[in-house]
Design an enzyme around this catalytic site. Sequence first.
Site, PDB file in Angstrom:
ATOM      1  N   SER A   1       0.800  -1.222   0.000  1.00 10.64           N
ATOM      2  CA  SER A   1       0.000   0.000   0.000  1.00 10.64           C
ATOM      3  C   SER A   1       0.836   1.278   0.000  1.00 10.64           C
ATOM      4  O   SER A   1       0.289   2.360  -0.208  1.00 10.64           O
ATOM      5  CB  SER A   1      -0.946   0.026   1.211  1.00 10.64           C
TER       6      SER A   1
ATOM      7  N   LYS B   1       1.190   4.131   7.346  1.00 12.90           N
ATOM      8  CA  LYS B   1       0.422   4.970   6.434  1.00 12.90           C
ATOM      9  C   LYS B   1       0.843   6.431   6.571  1.00 12.90           C
ATOM     10  O   LYS B   1       1.505   6.820   7.521  1.00 12.90           O
ATOM     11  CB  LYS B   1      -1.079   4.858   6.746  1.00 12.90           C
TER      12      LYS B   1
END
EC number: 3.4.21.88
Length: 250
Positions: A171, A209
């Site tokens: 990701s 993230k």
Amino acid sequence: MLTRKQHELLMFIHERLKESGIPPSFDEMKEALDLASKSGIHRLITALEERGFIRRLPNRARALEVLRLPDSIAPGLNAARKFSPSVIQGSLGQGSLGQGSLGRQIKPAPSRMPAAGNDDEVVATVSIPVMGRIAAGVPIDAIQHQTHSISVPPDMITGGAHYALEVKGDSMIEAGIFDGDTVIIRNADTAQPGEIIVALVDEEEATLKRFRRKGASIALEAANPAYETRIFGPDRVKVQGKLVGLIRRY
């Protein structure tokens, strides 16, 4: 080269994001630029997007991200905004397990690495604990106990407590972080918008993230368009550290 209106809109969006973490509405942009209709704002946003200054995030209302500013306004800022990880290639020595815990204070270790081009010359390294895996994808179990240690150059350590995590998932590939990398994390419990962090969600899931604010909420943003940004109440997310570098093994 931007037109005056394009420049004004870009700076208005940038300042609003910096202040609140939320892009302005089309009505607010129309009023700020003194335009008669929102169709003019649509044309300006499309022009800025085509020139690579902003990005519209899919499947989300009022979702705009400023990718860069004109060099005449902030020379050198655009390069700084794009994360370029400090990468060590190859295989670094792994130290013994020892007694350690998440975020312990790092001290120079006695391990040594050969200096490039000279087998007789050695340089000191720093040993930091590896605390298991971190998800760069769907969150996995929270950070584990120390599994082993790795040695890194002292200039990768920025002061304070550090630890390492092995990346699992894809990701964050557009930020230069790939499955199998080892990320170096500086212990921290706060972050600024745009920083890449280790986030603990609901005390049970850990993920790597980019940190954003959406009003009173916290957004955990992937660097891969295949993943949606996840938004949580502020009491559900705890910052566990900030990314400062990574090690890539071949």
